[in-house]
Write a protein that holds these residues in place. Structure first.
Motif, PDB file in Angstrom:
ATOM      1  N   ARG A  44      37.773  52.644  37.169  1.00  0.00           N
ATOM      2  CA  ARG A  44      36.643  53.289  36.506  1.00  0.00           C
ATOM      3  C   ARG A  44      36.110  52.339  35.436  1.00  0.00           C
ATOM      4  NH1 ARG A  44      33.930  57.601  37.293  1.00  0.00           N
ATOM      5  NH2 ARG A  44      33.264  58.945  35.577  1.00  0.00           N
TER       6      ARG A  44
ATOM      7  N   GLN B  77      21.268  55.411  36.644  1.00  0.00           N
ATOM      8  CA  GLN B  77      20.993  56.858  36.595  1.00  0.00           C
ATOM      9  C   GLN B  77      19.654  57.175  37.285  1.00  0.00           C
ATOM     10  OE1 GLN B  77      20.736  58.553  32.658  1.00  0.00           O
ATOM     11  NE2 GLN B  77      20.827  60.648  33.442  1.00  0.00           N
TER      12      GLN B  77
ATOM     13  N   ASP C 267      28.984  59.221  35.462  1.00  0.00           N
ATOM     14  CA  ASP C 267      28.800  60.154  34.348  1.00  0.00           C
ATOM     15  C   ASP C 267      27.850  59.494  33.349  1.00  0.00           C
ATOM     16  OD1 ASP C 267      28.930  61.650  32.032  1.00  0.00           O
ATOM     17  OD2 ASP C 267      31.094  62.024  32.181  1.00  0.00           O
TER      18      ASP C 267
ATOM     19  N   THR D  16      28.974  59.320  29.491  1.00  0.00           N
ATOM     20  CA  THR D  16      29.971  58.315  29.079  1.00  0.00           C
ATOM     21  C   THR D  16      29.648  56.940  29.674  1.00  0.00           C
ATOM     22  OG1 THR D  16      31.337  58.802  31.004  1.00  0.00           O
ATOM     23  CG2 THR D  16      31.801  60.062  28.988  1.00  0.00           C
TER      24      THR D  16
ATOM     25  N   GLU E 110      30.240  56.010  32.655  1.00  0.00           N
ATOM     26  CA  GLU E 110      31.362  55.568  33.493  1.00  0.00           C
ATOM     27  C   GLU E 110      31.052  55.767  34.975  1.00  0.00           C
ATOM     28  OE1 GLU E 110      35.485  56.112  31.060  1.00  0.00           O
ATOM     29  OE2 GLU E 110      34.586  57.911  31.890  1.00  0.00           O
TER      30      GLU E 110
END
Ligand code: AMP
Ligand code: MG
Length: 340
Positions: free
Chosen positions: A84, A96, A156, A159, A161
């Motif tokens: 991760r 994103q 995520d 965060t 990650e």
């Protein structure tokens, strides 16, 4: 007759910089070129402007290049299965946006299609121009297709990650140039430069006005036309707080056994697109979205792409190559409104 596209919002605060001169700089980045024009009364800050531009471009390369082995993206692509990683901010923002569009386009746009892109010879190596290069066979295609499920990233955004599930190769080349244009435009604004035109590898953003009070006009590139056919009328765009990006099947492509293979890959079939769409241009306030949508709509094809663009209110111009070699243009409703 020339088609003219103008933004629906004119910035009332955009007063041309009277007495200013237009300055220009150019350079190379991301395997392509960039140039910037800006209006300024101060003729002494070329070096400062160049440094600001190059810092933004270098940041995008250092984080998102598939060509640079030391980039954050390349390191993520090589990372151990199950590991991760906390991504740097720009990388995470672009990822994103890319993941949102992957869902919205039902996988026509896919930031996890790197293995396919590489195997068709459009990644860092091997290139389709290398001696002895051959396109993938069915077995290789199936192997690459198995690696490209973007949901396995378990990203995520809070965060920043993401998980490397093993063998998943990120490729943000269809969106990162647009993001770089936005960054450069913002950096110029940060230097107090309100009037500028920014280009990176064919993606453009204009803000403010030229010193003569005109917007930054650009003409959309027309795909090549078969002999005996006339090109569609030219389209001029007033880039005033607006960006434009074009994806096409004719610029980065090669021929193999009589087939035309462009660098836009349909991640659902695993193959370069072959539906006769010569180009898609998208206008958007952000270059990141213009860039990403133009790729997504190119992969979707004209009919599915039109439906998708209409559903999201995207201003797009589709140029379809018909069976007889002629070019047919179709505008979405949002694009037709900009055309008045
Ligand atoms: P663009 O010129 O913006 O359309 O980006 C094309 C590049 O995006 C290709 O060279 C690939 O690196 C990558 N790419 C190809 N197909 C896709 C796809 N379906 N989704 C996302 N990126 C892609
Ligand atoms: Mg793109």
């Amino acid at each position: 007759m020339t088609r003219v596209l103008v933004p629906d919002h004119i910035d009332a605060a955009a007063v041309p910089a009277l007495g200013a001169r237009v300055h220009g700089l150019r350079g190379e980045t991301m395997g392509t070129t960039w140039w910037v024009l800006w209006a300024d009364r101060d003729a002494t800050r070329q070096a400062a402007v160049r440094a600001a531009i190059e810092a933004e471009l270098d940041l995008v390369v250092a984080q998102m290049s598939t060509w640079l082995p030391s980039s954050d993206l390349s390191r993520f692509n090589r990372a151990a299965p199950g590991s991760r990683h906390t991504l740097p901010e720009a990388f995470a923002d672009v990822l994103q946006a890319a993941l949102w569009l992957a869902e919205a386009s039902a996988g026509a746009f896919n930031p996890a299609a790197g293995a396919l892109v590489n195997r068709w010879g459009f990644g860092p190596a091997p290139r389709h121009t290398d001696p002895g290069f051959t396109p993938p066979d069915e077995t290789e295609l199936c192997a690459a297709l198995r690696t490209q499920d973007w949901r396995r990233l378990a990203f995520d955004a809070a965060t920043r990650e993401a998980t490397q599930p093993g063998g998943l190769l990120l490729d943000l080349s269809a969106i990162a140039k647009g993001h770089a244009v936005d960054r450069v435009a913002r950096a110029l604004a940060g230097l107090g430069i309100a009037h500028a035109l920014v280009e990176v590898g064919g993606e453009l953003r204009g803000q403010g006005l030229r010193p003569d009070g005109m917007p930054w006009w650009v003409e959309l590139e027309c795909p090549p036309v078969a002999p005996g056919h006339s090109p569609p009328p030219p389209t001029r765009v007033a880039l005033h707080g607006l960006s434009v990006a074009t994806s096409g099947d004719y610029r980065r492509a090669y021929r193999h056994q009589g087939r035309h293979l462009p660098h836009s890959i349909d991640p659902r079939s695993g193959r370069p697109v072959a539906h006769g769409l010569a180009s898609v241009s998208v206008l958007h306030t952000e270059a990141l979205w213009a860039d990403a949508w133009s790729t997504a709509l190119t992969v979707a094809g004209r009919d599915a792409g039109l439906a998708l663009a209409e559903a999201h209110g995207i201003a797009a111009l589709f140029v379809q190559r018909e069976a007889d070699g002629g070019l047919t243009e179709t505008l979405t409703g949002a694009m037709a409104r900009l055309a008045g």
